[in-house]
Scaffold this motif. Structure first.
Motif, PDB file in Angstrom:
ATOM      1  N   ALA A   1       0.612  -1.261  -0.067  1.00  0.00           N
ATOM      2  CA  ALA A   1       0.137  -0.061  -0.034  1.00  0.00           C
ATOM      3  C   ALA A   1       0.885   1.102   0.121  1.00  0.00           C
ATOM      4  O   ALA A   1       0.757   2.191  -0.759  1.00  0.00           O
ATOM      5  N   VAL A   2       1.897   1.208   0.709  1.00  0.00           N
ATOM      6  CA  VAL A   2       2.871   2.568   1.006  1.00  0.00           C
ATOM      7  C   VAL A   2       3.742   2.503  -0.635  1.00  0.00           C
ATOM      8  O   VAL A   2       3.627   3.717  -1.044  1.00  0.00           O
ATOM      9  N   VAL A   3       4.254   1.696  -1.007  1.00  0.00           N
ATOM     10  CA  VAL A   3       4.674   1.541  -2.314  1.00  0.00           C
ATOM     11  C   VAL A   3       3.753   2.310  -3.315  1.00  0.00           C
ATOM     12  O   VAL A   3       4.424   3.012  -4.078  1.00  0.00           O
ATOM     13  N   ALA A   4       2.673   1.730  -3.371  1.00  0.00           N
ATOM     14  CA  ALA A   4       1.765   2.101  -4.551  1.00  0.00           C
ATOM     15  C   ALA A   4       1.396   3.775  -4.248  1.00  0.00           C
ATOM     16  O   ALA A   4       1.401   4.371  -5.176  1.00  0.00           O
ATOM     17  N   ALA A   5       1.125   4.122  -3.047  1.00  0.00           N
ATOM     18  CA  ALA A   5       0.965   5.220  -2.728  1.00  0.00           C
ATOM     19  C   ALA A   5       2.103   6.307  -3.232  1.00  0.00           C
ATOM     20  O   ALA A   5       1.965   7.340  -3.521  1.00  0.00           O
ATOM     21  N   GLY A   6       3.368   5.834  -2.669  1.00  0.00           N
ATOM     22  CA  GLY A   6       4.361   6.507  -2.817  1.00  0.00           C
ATOM     23  C   GLY A   6       4.938   6.728  -4.500  1.00  0.00           C
ATOM     24  O   GLY A   6       5.247   7.653  -4.756  1.00  0.00           O
ATOM     25  N   ALA A   7       4.377   5.779  -5.190  1.00  0.00           N
ATOM     26  CA  ALA A   7       4.856   5.751  -6.698  1.00  0.00           C
ATOM     27  C   ALA A   7       3.847   6.670  -7.329  1.00  0.00           C
ATOM     28  O   ALA A   7       4.385   7.545  -8.326  1.00  0.00           O
ATOM     29  N   VAL A   8       2.713   6.804  -6.856  1.00  0.00           N
ATOM     30  CA  VAL A   8       1.635   7.662  -7.608  1.00  0.00           C
ATOM     31  C   VAL A   8       1.927   9.082  -7.035  1.00  0.00           C
ATOM     32  O   VAL A   8       1.952  10.129  -7.957  1.00  0.00           O
ATOM     33  N   SER A   9       2.463   9.115  -5.728  1.00  0.00           N
ATOM     34  CA  SER A   9       2.914  10.565  -5.340  1.00  0.00           C
ATOM     35  C   SER A   9       4.085  11.051  -5.982  1.00  0.00           C
ATOM     36  O   SER A   9       4.013  12.192  -6.521  1.00  0.00           O
ATOM     37  N   LEU A  10       5.024  10.302  -6.286  1.00  0.00           N
ATOM     38  CA  LEU A  10       6.255  10.636  -7.049  1.00  0.00           C
ATOM     39  C   LEU A  10       5.983  10.947  -8.447  1.00  0.00           C
ATOM     40  O   LEU A  10       6.451  12.191  -8.626  1.00  0.00           O
ATOM     41  N   LEU A  11       5.310  10.156  -9.001  1.00  0.00           N
ATOM     42  CA  LEU A  11       4.823  10.509 -10.442  1.00  0.00           C
ATOM     43  C   LEU A  11       4.129  11.880 -10.337  1.00  0.00           C
ATOM     44  O   LEU A  11       4.576  12.750 -11.463  1.00  0.00           O
ATOM     45  N   SER A  12       3.057  11.926  -9.542  1.00  0.00           N
ATOM     46  CA  SER A  12       2.421  13.239  -9.515  1.00  0.00           C
ATOM     47  C   SER A  12       3.316  14.197  -9.285  1.00  0.00           C
ATOM     48  O   SER A  12       3.330  15.723  -9.928  1.00  0.00           O
ATOM     49  N   PHE A  13       4.296  14.305  -8.299  1.00  0.00           N
ATOM     50  CA  PHE A  13       5.300  15.484  -8.229  1.00  0.00           C
ATOM     51  C   PHE A  13       6.284  15.775  -9.271  1.00  0.00           C
ATOM     52  O   PHE A  13       6.616  17.157  -9.303  1.00  0.00           O
ATOM     53  N   ARG A  14       6.622  14.888  -9.963  1.00  0.00           N
ATOM     54  CA  ARG A  14       7.342  14.831 -11.172  1.00  0.00           C
ATOM     55  C   ARG A  14       6.764  15.533 -12.357  1.00  0.00           C
ATOM     56  O   ARG A  14       7.516  16.380 -13.008  1.00  0.00           O
ATOM     57  N   ARG A  15       5.537  15.330 -12.458  1.00  0.00           N
ATOM     58  CA  ARG A  15       4.516  15.811 -13.765  1.00  0.00           C
ATOM     59  C   ARG A  15       3.962  17.471 -13.371  1.00  0.00           C
ATOM     60  O   ARG A  15       3.511  18.007 -14.384  1.00  0.00           O
ATOM     61  N   ARG A  16       3.193  17.019 -12.196  1.00  0.00           N
ATOM     62  CA  ARG A  16       2.297  18.474 -12.173  1.00  0.00           C
ATOM     63  C   ARG A  16       3.380  19.814 -11.892  1.00  0.00           C
ATOM     64  O   ARG A  16       4.368  19.519 -11.394  1.00  0.00           O
ATOM     65  N   ASP A  17       2.476  20.899 -12.265  1.00  0.00           N
ATOM     66  CA  ASP A  17       3.450  22.028 -11.829  1.00  0.00           C
ATOM     67  C   ASP A  17       3.443  22.358 -10.557  1.00  0.00           C
ATOM     68  O   ASP A  17       2.500  22.019  -9.643  1.00  0.00           O
ATOM     69  N   VAL A  18       4.293  23.113 -10.085  1.00  0.00           N
ATOM     70  CA  VAL A  18       4.598  23.614  -8.612  1.00  0.00           C
ATOM     71  C   VAL A  18       4.718  25.011  -8.571  1.00  0.00           C
ATOM     72  O   VAL A  18       4.914  25.521  -9.426  1.00  0.00           O
TER      73      VAL A  18
END
Length: 339
Positions: free
Chosen positions: A321-338
């Motif tokens: 569960a944590v790896v899945a949440a982390g993967a989605v979180s990291l992918l979002s952080f890399r692609r979304r505007d800050v």
């Protein structure tokens, strides 16, 4: 020192300078301390005055004569009066009647005893574990939530443009800090209680080590909780949103899973319990066997079967569960505007 090590050091310094983080860390230390102190005080051995009062009460009961009457009636009718087996000899009946109906000092002493095994399985151990784990999850959400609320993430990316390194550094620092703090707090909690129990001659063989191992597993859970809180907050970019989602899952998750017919093996609560207690059991609905139907006198639709969630299964479930949440979180952080 390479650039990633400097990044880790910077994130650790930022973590330790956050007032909210320090308050949560203090709460994770102070609350278990208070619980432990109250437990030690509540289980103090009886004083000499209390023992003397109990002895006087025993003497008064014996002097009143009803104790002797009860013993004589027990000996005269052991089956009807006391429910003893009919195959006891006269000597055995007399011995049991004397033991069961003669008042003792312990019956007049109302001081609970410090029992580490009981505290581990059904007492303060579970409560302290959950308090520390929740504090560490809040720590994870607060640490990164402040960055998004203040807009400092964009400034951080000016110094380190590779977003995955920033995400990883924050994750390592917050989960590592939570893991170490929880391990120290919980180990200290059990070591102090163990020392008190030993001083009172109440410490069984191997019990303290079992309690320490529970504390170490709980520290792992606290690290996972902090990492999950961090990952979700990096995804939703809001502490409030993360806490709302986690609260909703905790409140309605089990009910929803039961309504959907999801087996207890996949219930987060059972998997958390399996990590803390080195395995847990639950009851699942299964079809009744012909023998069970015959014993019940009819088919009532379903029967229950006890099943187990092991420590390895619990760790695997939470880790996935944590790896899945982390993967989605990291992918979002890399692609979304800050902002």
């Amino acid at each position: 020192m390479n650039s990633f090590a400097r990044l880790l050091r910077t994130e650790l310094a930022r973590l330790l300078h956050r007032r909210a983080i320090l308050l949560l860390a203090a709460a994770a230390i102070i609350v278990p301390t208070i619980i432990g102190v109250v437990l030690v005080i509540d289980t103090l051995p009886p004083s000499d005055a209390e023992i003397a009062e109990a002895e006087r009460n025993v003497e008064l009961d014996i002097a009143n004569g009803y104790v002797k009457d009860n013993i004589e009636e027990c000996i005269a009718d052991p089956q009807g009066w006391a429910g003893y087996p009919s195959d006891l000899s006269d000597a055995e009946v007399e011995e049991r009647c004397l033991a069961d109906f003669t008042p003792t000092v312990d019956q007049y002493l109302y001081s609970p005893q410090l029992d580490l095994a009981n505290e581990r399985d059904a007492g303060t151990g579970i409560a302290v574990t959950l308090i520390v784990a929740m504090a560490m999850m809040l720590l994870g959400t607060t640490f990164t939530g402040h960055d998004w609320a203040s807009g400092s993430v964009s400034n951080q990316l000016l110094f380190e443009t590779r977003r995955h390194r920033v995400w990883a550094a924050k994750a390592i620092v917050v989960s590592g800090f939570a893991l170490v703090l929880a391990a120290v707090v919980l180990s200290t909690y059990w070591l102090v209680l163990g020392a008190v129990a030993r001083s009172r001659d109440r410490l069984g063989d191997g019990v303290l080590m079992d309690c320490l191992q529970m504390g170490w597993r709980a520290a792992l859970l606290a690290g996972i909780a902090a990492l999950l809180g961090f990952a979700l907050t990096m995804l939703f970019r809001s502490t409030v949103a993360t806490l709302g989602i986690l609260f909703g899952i905790a409140l309605a998750g089990g009910i929803l899973l039961a309504a959907l017919g999801v087996e207890g093996r996949w219930n987060p609560a059972y998997n958390v319990a399996a990590v803390i207690t080195d395995g847990t059991t639950y009851y699942a609905e299964v079809e009744c066997s012909p023998k069970e139907i015959e014993e019940m006198g009819g088919d009532y639709g379903y029967c229950t079967e006890e099943r187990e969630v092991t420590l390895a299964q619990g760790v695997g479930f939470l880790g996935t569960a944590v790896v899945a949440a982390g993967a989605v979180s990291l992918l979002s952080f890399r692609r979304r505007d800050v902002p």
